[in-house]
Write a protein that holds these residues in place. Structure first.
Motif, PDB file in Angstrom:
ATOM      1  N   ASP A 126     -58.591 -15.105  24.355  1.00 38.52           N
ATOM      2  CA  ASP A 126     -58.390 -13.686  24.057  1.00 38.52           C
ATOM      3  C   ASP A 126     -59.659 -12.877  24.288  1.00 38.52           C
ATOM      4  O   ASP A 126     -59.610 -11.663  24.445  1.00 38.52           O
ATOM      5  CB  ASP A 126     -57.968 -13.501  22.590  1.00 38.52           C
ATOM      6  N   PHE A 127     -60.803 -13.562  24.235  1.00 38.00           N
ATOM      7  CA  PHE A 127     -62.080 -12.856  24.404  1.00 38.00           C
ATOM      8  C   PHE A 127     -62.577 -12.952  25.846  1.00 38.00           C
ATOM      9  O   PHE A 127     -63.067 -11.983  26.408  1.00 38.00           O
ATOM     10  CB  PHE A 127     -63.149 -13.430  23.461  1.00 38.00           C
ATOM     11  N   ILE A 128     -62.521 -14.163  26.396  1.00 35.93           N
ATOM     12  CA  ILE A 128     -62.896 -14.330  27.804  1.00 35.93           C
ATOM     13  C   ILE A 128     -61.576 -14.364  28.569  1.00 35.93           C
ATOM     14  O   ILE A 128     -60.953 -15.405  28.725  1.00 35.93           O
ATOM     15  CB  ILE A 128     -63.712 -15.619  28.011  1.00 35.93           C
ATOM     16  N   THR A 129     -61.143 -13.188  29.008  1.00 33.58           N
ATOM     17  CA  THR A 129     -59.792 -13.065  29.554  1.00 33.58           C
ATOM     18  C   THR A 129     -59.798 -13.279  31.062  1.00 33.58           C
ATOM     19  O   THR A 129     -60.840 -13.473  31.677  1.00 33.58           O
ATOM     20  CB  THR A 129     -59.223 -11.670  29.262  1.00 33.58           C
TER      21      THR A 129
ATOM     22  N   GLY B 193     -54.821  -6.652  18.831  1.00 36.94           N
ATOM     23  CA  GLY B 193     -54.549  -7.262  17.532  1.00 36.94           C
ATOM     24  C   GLY B 193     -55.781  -7.761  16.807  1.00 36.94           C
ATOM     25  O   GLY B 193     -55.660  -8.406  15.774  1.00 36.94           O
ATOM     26  N   TYR B 194     -56.975  -7.465  17.318  1.00 37.17           N
ATOM     27  CA  TYR B 194     -58.177  -7.909  16.619  1.00 37.17           C
ATOM     28  C   TYR B 194     -58.809  -6.765  15.853  1.00 37.17           C
ATOM     29  O   TYR B 194     -58.820  -5.628  16.315  1.00 37.17           O
ATOM     30  CB  TYR B 194     -59.192  -8.479  17.615  1.00 37.17           C
ATOM     31  N   ASN B 195     -59.341  -7.057  14.661  1.00 39.93           N
ATOM     32  CA  ASN B 195     -60.138  -6.078  13.933  1.00 39.93           C
ATOM     33  C   ASN B 195     -61.518  -6.663  13.701  1.00 39.93           C
ATOM     34  O   ASN B 195     -61.805  -7.787  14.118  1.00 39.93           O
ATOM     35  CB  ASN B 195     -59.456  -5.668  12.633  1.00 39.93           C
TER      36      ASN B 195
ATOM     37  N   GLU C  32     -71.376  -6.966  19.354  1.00 40.16           N
ATOM     38  CA  GLU C  32     -70.860  -6.219  20.500  1.00 40.16           C
ATOM     39  C   GLU C  32     -69.344  -6.290  20.588  1.00 40.16           C
ATOM     40  O   GLU C  32     -68.702  -5.359  21.069  1.00 40.16           O
ATOM     41  CB  GLU C  32     -71.495  -6.733  21.794  1.00 40.16           C
ATOM     42  N   MET C  33     -68.756  -7.408  20.109  1.00 38.16           N
ATOM     43  CA  MET C  33     -67.299  -7.487  20.095  1.00 38.16           C
ATOM     44  C   MET C  33     -66.726  -6.491  19.082  1.00 38.16           C
ATOM     45  O   MET C  33     -65.686  -5.880  19.308  1.00 38.16           O
ATOM     46  CB  MET C  33     -66.828  -8.906  19.758  1.00 38.16           C
ATOM     47  N   ARG C  34     -67.432  -6.291  17.948  1.00 42.09           N
ATOM     48  CA  ARG C  34     -66.977  -5.295  16.969  1.00 42.09           C
ATOM     49  C   ARG C  34     -67.025  -3.899  17.594  1.00 42.09           C
ATOM     50  O   ARG C  34     -66.152  -3.067  17.365  1.00 42.09           O
ATOM     51  CB  ARG C  34     -67.874  -5.321  15.738  1.00 42.09           C
ATOM     52  N   GLU C  35     -68.076  -3.663  18.375  1.00 43.97           N
ATOM     53  CA  GLU C  35     -68.201  -2.377  19.061  1.00 43.97           C
ATOM     54  C   GLU C  35     -67.003  -2.148  19.983  1.00 43.97           C
ATOM     55  O   GLU C  35     -66.467  -1.044  20.063  1.00 43.97           O
ATOM     56  CB  GLU C  35     -69.474  -2.413  19.910  1.00 43.97           C
ATOM     57  N   LEU C  36     -66.603  -3.244  20.647  1.00 39.97           N
ATOM     58  CA  LEU C  36     -65.462  -3.150  21.560  1.00 39.97           C
ATOM     59  C   LEU C  36     -64.190  -2.846  20.776  1.00 39.97           C
ATOM     60  O   LEU C  36     -63.364  -2.034  21.197  1.00 39.97           O
ATOM     61  CB  LEU C  36     -65.341  -4.483  22.308  1.00 39.97           C
ATOM     62  N   VAL C  37     -64.033  -3.493  19.611  1.00 37.23           N
ATOM     63  CA  VAL C  37     -62.875  -3.231  18.755  1.00 37.23           C
ATOM     64  C   VAL C  37     -62.866  -1.759  18.343  1.00 37.23           C
ATOM     65  O   VAL C  37     -61.839  -1.074  18.417  1.00 37.23           O
ATOM     66  CB  VAL C  37     -62.903  -4.139  17.500  1.00 37.23           C
ATOM     67  N   ALA C  38     -64.048  -1.246  17.929  1.00 39.94           N
ATOM     68  CA  ALA C  38     -64.136   0.154  17.499  1.00 39.94           C
ATOM     69  C   ALA C  38     -63.777   1.083  18.649  1.00 39.94           C
ATOM     70  O   ALA C  38     -63.051   2.064  18.477  1.00 39.94           O
ATOM     71  CB  ALA C  38     -65.547   0.456  17.007  1.00 39.94           C
TER      72      ALA C  38
ATOM     73  N   ASP D   9     -70.296  -7.754   8.498  1.00 44.98           N
ATOM     74  CA  ASP D   9     -68.980  -8.277   8.878  1.00 44.98           C
ATOM     75  C   ASP D   9     -68.045  -7.124   9.238  1.00 44.98           C
ATOM     76  O   ASP D   9     -67.950  -6.724  10.398  1.00 44.98           O
ATOM     77  CB  ASP D   9     -68.453  -9.125   7.714  1.00 44.98           C
ATOM     78  N   ASP D  10     -67.416  -6.497   8.236  1.00 43.66           N
ATOM     79  CA  ASP D  10     -66.423  -5.474   8.579  1.00 43.66           C
ATOM     80  C   ASP D  10     -66.480  -4.233   7.693  1.00 43.66           C
ATOM     81  O   ASP D  10     -65.582  -3.407   7.747  1.00 43.66           O
ATOM     82  CB  ASP D  10     -65.019  -6.093   8.512  1.00 43.66           C
TER      83      ASP D  10
END
Lengths: 460, 189
Positions: free
Chosen positions: A294-297, A21-23, A446-452, B151-152
């Motif tokens: 949600d990030f450190i699960t 559910g994250y973008n 890096e979190m955006r990379e994970l989302v991608a 950002d996005d």
């Protein structure tokens, strides 16, 4: 990611490294808001104030030390090392997990490193800062601590490069420098994000200067990625070398209990063991306080528990080998040292160490313990205590019981020994409090990379 | 056109996803533009290739970070070893338990640390220098929507220094390959 056995019906699916559910925007928002928009909470203020007071205890202790000299500590010949070196080795070891997570797990392409690497690297820097204080104030005449570095002095004297103590100066200062570089390079894209999101003029200027004009250009990323990969490749042998060199401080000497070849690997394993324990000690309150579950699960916490179990077993093997080699070699001084560990005046420290470092962590074989946050937190504190005791046992038992009974002695730490040690804990925690409010504690890019990556896989 | 050229930096187009950005970069590269750049909030796999950054001798020269790092490693390692040699053999020889003055195995730990230190410093500062950072001012920062590049959102800018550049054509081209928002970027103080 190997999906086969993970999805098979009899094995439950692993918890995710990022909840669904994250973008891009929500990841950015969630992490950046901790720094930029969240008001200072009473909890943060209270925690930082306590840490600050303890930091003042450190300053007071060092001031008193500078006035009176190292005689205020419990050290005296034959125990010249005492708490200062115990604490130095303990702090340096704690730093190792940060580099392991950021460099080695990066090279191994482990996705679960992403949300914990930033604050683990910060932990490394702060731990190295705490560690570096001790040799500096332990030298007796701290205003001459710069003698440790080779510089063209007017007296024409130079350091002696055959000594492990000078290797240590180079290992620790290189480690501190490279860790800081690695951390800063990782921060550049996030500093640009903070610059672009900040609404307050001062924040815009400070983050803007630190981001150095980063704008996510493909040409920049191209070189950035090779620099980051190379740094990870350089930091990997470096982190192994640092605790190896620290162990040389002991192993190159001929003192019984120190002069063994098992020291380098067992010191490195012990460093990673205590470092992961410290990462858990920090991660568990952090994710709770800032709602980062949600990030450190649970996946992260469980993986760290597994690393602790594995490195703990290597450490246990090291303890076993020390005993075995003493018995097998038949060296009477080594045998005597074993006897002193089991029955000597400091045997209760040794048994506490076995309890903390070998027996308690065996509970980590049980999945229920590995997935219980409270149990993991307590376990991490127990292991940190155990690793501190290990260094105490190594330093104190060997130095109080060497070859000649005429040179035996006793060691009793004084108030100032404890206040200096506890003071560095305050410094460490205080720096962490400042870090969490001043810089993104999780790498946003890096979190955006994970989302991608997740959206590319098509599920979630 | 000639009098506005001095202040026109380029044309910027906005994209929604890494996939559309890569497709657009491929098309811009295929159309023969050379001075263009893509912007993404995280390293997008395949973007360098789509921009043609790896091609030919120019591509090799474009990313000199590995070579610079190797150079730094050599400088650190050789410098580290021979510094110790100079100190302990030539300028300040000390007899330590009868060991040879050039007891080189004992010099290895410091040599290793200096190799890593040299390589790391060169890697980081080399990367920054090649990227021309720090660069406090960039004309793109004057476009308010460009803030979302960290950002996005994903951007692509065709720069006015390109031989093929023409404002109307470049704008049309970017609109044609699916840019959601196209604007000209001016370099003004």
């Amino acid at each position: 990611m190997s999906e086969g056995p993970v999805n098979s019906p009899e094995i439950p699916r692993l918890p995710r490294v990022l909840e669904p559910g994250y973008n891009y925007a929500s990841v950015t928002d969630k992490i950046a808001s901790i720094v930029l928009t969240r008001p200072v909470s009473m909890g943060w203020l209270a925690g930082f104030s306590i840490a600050f007071v303890i930091m003042m205890v450190l300053l007071g202790s060092i001031a008193w030390l500078f006035i009176k000299g190292v005689g205020i500590w419990g050290i005296n010949i034959p125990i010249g090392w005492g708490f200062a070196i115990v604490n130095f080795v303990w702090w340096i070891g704690i730093g190792h997990a940060g580099t392991l997570i950021s460099a080695i797990l990066f090279l191994l392409n482990q996705q679960w490193r992403t949300s914990i690497n930033r604050f683990a690297e910060a932990m490394t820097l702060f731990a190295v800062a705490c560690a570096a204080i001790f040799p500096g104030i332990h030298v007796g005449r701290p205003w001459m601590a710069f003698y440790m570095f080779p510089y063209p002095s007017t007296m024409g004297i130079w350091p002696q490069f055959r000594s492990p103590l000078i290797w240590d100066v180079f290992a620790v200062s290189t480690y501190g420098t490279v860790s800081a570089l690695f951390w800063f390079v990782g921060l550049i894209p996030d500093l640009a994000t903070l610059r672009d999101r900040a609404t307050n003029k001062a924040a815009q200027i400070i983050y803007g200067m630190l981001a150095m004009g980063w704008r996510g250009s493909a040409r920049h990323w191209h070189r950035y990625q090779s620099a980051y990969l190379l740094l990870a490749g350089l930091a990997t042998p470096l982190v192994l070398s640092v605790h190896t060199v620290v162990s040389f401080d002991f192993a190159v000497g001929i003192v019984p209990g120190w002069h063994t070849t098992i020291f380098p690997p067992y010191f490195v394993a012990g460093a990673i063991y205590s470092g992961f324990a410290m990462v858990l000690t920090i991660a568990i309150p952090l994710r709770k306080a800032y709602g980062l579950e949600d990030f450190i699960t649970m996946r992260h916490l469980e993986n760290m528990a597994k690393v602790m179990l594995a490195t703990g077993l290597i450490v246990a093997y090291g303890y076993f080998m020390e005993f075995f080699l003493a018995l097998y070699s038949g060296n009477k001084f080594d045998l005597f040292l074993v006897e002193q560990r089991l029955h000597g005046p400091y045997s209760h420290y040794y048994f506490a160490l076995i309890l903390c470092n070998i027996l308690t962590p065996q509970l980590l074989w049980i999945r229920k313990v590995r997935t219980n946050v409270a149990a993991l937190f307590i376990m991490s504190l127990v292991i940190n205590t155990g690793m501190w005791l290990e260094r105490f046992v190594i330093v104190v038992i060997s130095l109080t019981r060497d070859f000649n009974p005429g040179a035996w002695g006793r060691y009793q730490a004084t108030f100032w020994d404890y206040s200096t040690f506890i003071g560095t804990l305050g410094l460490f925690v205080g720096l962490l409090f400042l870090f969490v409010r001043g810089l993104p504690a999780i790498s946003i890019a890096e979190m955006r990379e994970l989302v991608a990556h997740k959206s590319h896989e098509g599920h979630e | 056109m000639s009098e506005t050229r001095n202040t026109l930096y380029g044309v910027l187009g906005e994209f929604d996803s890494p996939k559309t950005l890569i497709a657009a970069a491929r098309k811009v590269h295929a159309a023969g533009y050379e001075h263009f750049d893509a912007f993404a909030p995280f390293p997008v796999p395949g973007l360098s290739e789509a921009c043609g950054l790896h091609l030919g001798l120019k591509g090799w020269r474009r990313n000199l970070v590995p070579q610079i790092t190797l150079l730094g490693g050599f400088a650190g390692g050789l410098g580290g070893f021979f510094f110790q040699y100079w100190v302990n053999v030539i300028t300040y020889p000390l007899n330590i338990a009868g060991r040879p003055l050039n007891s080189w195995p004992a010099f290895i730990p410091v040599t290793f640390e200096m190799t890593v230190l040299g390589a790391s410093l060169f890697a980081v500062f080399g990367m920054l220098a090649l990227n021309k950072l720090p660069q406090p001012h960039c004309p793109l920062f004057s476009v308010p929507r460009f803030k979302r590049a960290t950002d996005d959102k994903f951007f692509l800018c065709i720069e006015s220094t390109d031989k093929k550049f023409n404002l109307a054509d470049a704008t049309k081209f970017l609109e044609g390959i699916g840019a959601g928002y196209v604007t000209e970027v001016r370099d003004e103080d």
